[in-house]
Every structure is written in C-alpha cells, then in structure tokens.
Design an enzyme around this catalytic site. Structure first.
Site, PDB file in Angstrom:
ATOM      1  CB  THR A  95      -0.921   0.012   1.228  1.00  0.00           C
ATOM      2  OG1 THR A  95      -1.716  -1.172   1.233  1.00  0.00           O
ATOM      3  CG2 THR A  95      -1.843   1.230   1.205  1.00  0.00           C
ATOM      4  CE  LYS A 170      -5.143  -1.683   2.257  1.00  0.00           C
ATOM      5  NZ  LYS A 170      -3.893  -2.422   2.093  1.00  0.00           N
ATOM      6  CE  LYS A 238       2.673   1.978   4.493  1.00  0.00           C
ATOM      7  NZ  LYS A 238       1.977   1.105   3.514  1.00  0.00           N
TER       8      LYS A 238
END
Length: 284
Positions: A95, A170, A238
């Site tokens: 990701t 995502k 993150k």
C-alpha cells in the site's frame, strides 16, 4: 504462468504459500533469508536478489512495507529491472499512493515492463485463509490475464480502473478501517467503564448495526489481550499519511481521518507501531 514473490512477511508469506499450492509459484525473495527457507524446502527457488527472481518468472508480486521499499526492489542495486525482459508483469500489492503507482508504471514502461497496482485488504487472517479482497488498477486485459494469480489467495477481486486506482481504492478502505477501529476501541473503553458484561457487548456489537471488519477481526483478539498484529499500527499510520497528503492537495476536509492519523502517530511515537492496529487503546 510462473510467479515470483518479493516480500514474505505477515501478508506476503501466506500469499506465496497459496500460490505454491496452486502450482504457480516459481521463485521467492526476502531480505531476511530465513523467511524463504520454508519455500526452499518445498522446492521453490530462493532468489539472490529481486533481479535474479525477475529473470525466472513471468509475473513478479511485490509485498513490502512502503513506496521507498518498492522503489528499491524495482530500481535499486540488484533490482527487478536488472533481470527484467520486455513483457514481464510487475504487481505491487503493498500500500502506498496513486502518485507512486503512476510513477512506477512510467519508469517500468521504459524497460518494456507492465505494471499493476493491486493492494489487498483482509489482514493476516485473510492472507492465511486465502480470502483477501484485491483492488486492481492498470490495464484491464492484464487484470484478466492475472485473474488466476489473484484467485489463488483472494476471494473478492475487483478491477477498479487505470494505474493508481488500486492504491486510491485501498486508501478509501484504510480510512474506513481506521475509523471503525477507533470506534471499536472507544466503545470498549466505555463498556468497561460502565461495568457491562463483555460477552454481551460482543453479542450486540457483532450482531447489530455497529458490526464491522474491525469488530470481526480484532474484537476477539482484544478481549484475549492479544495485541499481535494482523496489520501493524505503523503501517496504518503510513497509509493515513498518504490519505491526508492527497486530501490536503485537494483542499478536502477529513477531520475524523486527521484525528485517526494523530492517534496512530502517537502509537508509533510511543514505540507501539509494531503492535496491531487494534492496540490503539494502549495510548489512552
């Protein structure tokens, strides 16, 4: 179709094992060789570098932590491009962000290498059980060709659009997952403070309108005091950082997401980033 996997961690290891069972796995690579040893015992080739792996396969799946790691795997010393040939397909299943995905695709095109961004959701449980949701961005014909690969470890496989759209989807998923997890943690804190029976709390939360992926995946672990990661808090921090970067660029207000990011930043600052995202209550 010969498939190679780079990155054999919490997610990549189980995914590679499913590919092996499907007869598709030809090679693996991991920085820490010990994680590759189970595959070596099964007769799978353990590559010396990502470039060495690329020479031996038709499709390379990358499952590492963040965009700089992907960049290193692709273009660093011993990287995939050193062993790539025209027609090789690279699938980034980690990701990061739509910007990085488009950048990777453009650079790989100079070598005649195709690219899909295909992050997954479902956590370690989904990876082990082969029930991941896969969000795929890139050329639709490539998606169709690689469907048997995705089906080896995925249950819900969705083509979402051109390169970058997989990462975009995502990040949407991560916003919802993060806020569901914050809601779960705070709801449990309230339940305990009010002296409620935890078994009955579980019965209500898993059967009513409050149910969510976080409730299903992480509530049982929380009640057992198990804070080990199905997905690491540092990784969610993150991901939410990428979300807010995109939101700020678009002048889009996401106040709840901004709050979730601050909470997960605190986890990382307190040295709790390697715990699961459900361990958020440790900072309260």
């Amino acid at each position: 179709m010969r498939v190679g996997v780079v990155g054999l961690g919490i997610m990549g290891g189980p995914m590679a094992m499913h590919l092996h069972r499907a007869g598709l796995l030809a090679a693996v690579y991991n920085r820490t060789r010990a994680k590759a040893e189970p595959f070596e015992k099964l007769g799978v080739y353990v590559a010396q570098s990502p470039g060495d792996l690329a020479k031996r396969v038709d499709v390379v799946i990358i499952m590492v932590s963040d965009a700089p790691d992907v960049e290193q795997v692709l273009f660093g010393p011993g990287g995939i491009v050193e062993g790539a040939r025209p027609g090789l397909i690279v699938v980034d299943m980690s990701t990061n962000s739509p910007d990085w995905a488009r950048r990777f695709a453009e650079r790989l095109a100079q070598y005649g290498v195709e690219f899909l961004d295909a992050p997954v959701t479902g956590g370690q449980k989904g990876a082990v059980e082969g029930t991941l949701t896969v969000m795929v961005g890139g050329k639709e014909e490539l998606f169709k060709r690689l469907l048997p690969v995705f089906q080896a470890f995925g249950k819900n496989i969705v083509y979402v659009g051109p390169v970058g759209y997989g990462q975009a989807m995502k990040l949407v998923n991560q916003v919802v997952a993060a806020l569901n997890t914050v809601a779960m943690v705070e709801g449990l804190r309230l339940a305990k403070a009010l002296g409620l029976d935890m078994d009955k709390v579980v019965q209500v939360l898993t059967g009513g309108a409050a149910r969510s992926g976080s409730i299903e995946l992480y509530l049982p672990k929380l009640l057992k005091g198990d804070l080990t990661p199905g997905f690491k808090a540092a990784h969610l921090k993150k991901d939410l950082s990428y979300v807010m970067e995109l939101a700020n660029r678009a002048s889009l207000s996401l106040p709840a997401t901004a709050l979730a990011l601050e909470l997960y930043k605190k986890m990382v600052e307190k040295g709790l980033g390697e715990l699961g995202i459900h361990a958020l209550g440790e900072i309260y």
